[in-house]
Each structure stands twice: as structure tokens, then as C-alpha cells.
Design a protein around this motif. Structure first.
Motif, PDB file in Angstrom:
ATOM      1  N   PHE A   6     -18.459 -43.816  44.010  1.00 25.46           N
ATOM      2  CA  PHE A   6     -18.667 -43.650  45.528  1.00 25.46           C
ATOM      3  C   PHE A   6     -19.520 -44.499  46.043  1.00 25.46           C
ATOM      4  O   PHE A   6     -19.319 -44.963  47.142  1.00 25.46           O
ATOM      5  N   HIS A  40      -9.996 -42.842  47.994  1.00 27.41           N
ATOM      6  CA  HIS A  40     -11.617 -42.540  47.673  1.00 27.41           C
ATOM      7  C   HIS A  40     -12.255 -43.233  48.614  1.00 27.41           C
ATOM      8  O   HIS A  40     -13.321 -42.881  49.179  1.00 27.41           O
ATOM      9  N   VAL A  44     -15.341 -42.600  51.558  1.00 26.07           N
ATOM     10  CA  VAL A  44     -16.475 -43.283  51.449  1.00 26.07           C
ATOM     11  C   VAL A  44     -16.746 -43.656  52.980  1.00 26.07           C
ATOM     12  O   VAL A  44     -17.895 -43.431  53.617  1.00 26.07           O
TER      13      VAL A  44
END
Length: 141
Positions: A6, A40, A44
Motif C-alpha cells: 500500500f 488497490h 491508495v
């Protein structure tokens, strides 16, 4: 110290944005360029926006770009903001974890000092120093 994917993705995205600070990027574009998960990356970018590093715009022509100058962003603060819920070891968890060594542990203070030294080094580095330049544009034949 190992950073989470991350945080790695967040740092990569910020480095790329710093390479062209006046330009807006899409998550698809950055995810493709760095071969990372778009899903993902969306999470973020949301966290980076919440922390004030990027501003986002939805819809056609939307995307994200730096909200502040790259010189004003330190890598240490970015790492702190993105790793805030990731303890270095179990006993650093908010609930103290279940480590049986905790009552007499001599390692905890040293790990805390090492973590602070790591972050202090990153505090001395601005995003501007780690800018990822734009790819050269190919010339049309």
C-alpha cells in the motif's frame, strides 16, 4: 523495516505525479505504467487525498494530481500516514498484542528507536528529490 505494498504504491504514485506536477493522471494510467493493481491503487489514491497530498476529480477528464509542491512533502510523513495502522511488530499494536515477552522485553525500545531513525532519514528527503520523470514521448514517424 519493510513497507507494505500500500505504501509502496503510494510512494510510486507520488513520485510519478511529482515528475509532471501540473498534469492530472488517471488511476488506470498509473496502474498500467507501474504494473500494479488498479483496484488497490484507487484505495491508495483515496488515502493520499484524505491526507492532503493529492487532489482528485471524478468524471470525464478527471484524475488526480499533487495538491502541494513536491518540495513540501517529506517521505517520512507520507510513510507515517500510509503505514499508520501497520505495527512493526506485534507488541506495537494498539492493543499491545499477545507477545509473552512484553513484560520483560529488552528489544521493544531498540525497535522503536530503529523505526524512528528510519523515519527521521525519510523526513530529511522531500518528494522532489525522488521525482520519477516523465517517459520520453516517442516521435511520430
Amino acid at each position: 523495516m519493510r513497507l507494505t505494498a500500500f505504501t509502496d504504491f503510494g510512494l510510486r504514485a507520488l513520485m510519478r505525479l511529482a515528475g509532471e506536477p501540473d498534469r492530472s493522471f488517471t488511476t488506470d494510467e498509473v496502474a498500467t505504467e507501474f504494473a500494479i493493481s488498479r483496484h488497490h491503487l484507487i484505495k491508495v489514491v483515496r488515502r493520499l487525498a484524505d491526507a492532503g497530498y493529492v487532489r482528485t476529480q471524478r468524471g470525464a477528464g478527471g484524475g488526480f494530481q499533487l495538491a502541494r509542491t513536491a518540495q513540501s512533502i517529506t517521505l517520512g510523513q507520507v510513510v507515517r500516514d500510509l503505514e499508520d495502522d501497520q505495527p512493526i511488530v506485534e507488541c506495537f499494536r494498539a492493543d499491545g498484542g499477545n507477545c509473552l515477552l512484553t513484560p520483560r522485553c529488552r528489544l521493544r525500545k531498540r525497535l522503536a528507536a530503529a523505526r524512528e531513525a528510519f523515519l527521521a532519514e525519510l523526513d530529511r528527503t522531500s518528494l522532489a528529490e525522488c521525482t520519477y520523470p516523465a517517459r520520453p514521448r516517442s516521435r511520430a514517424a
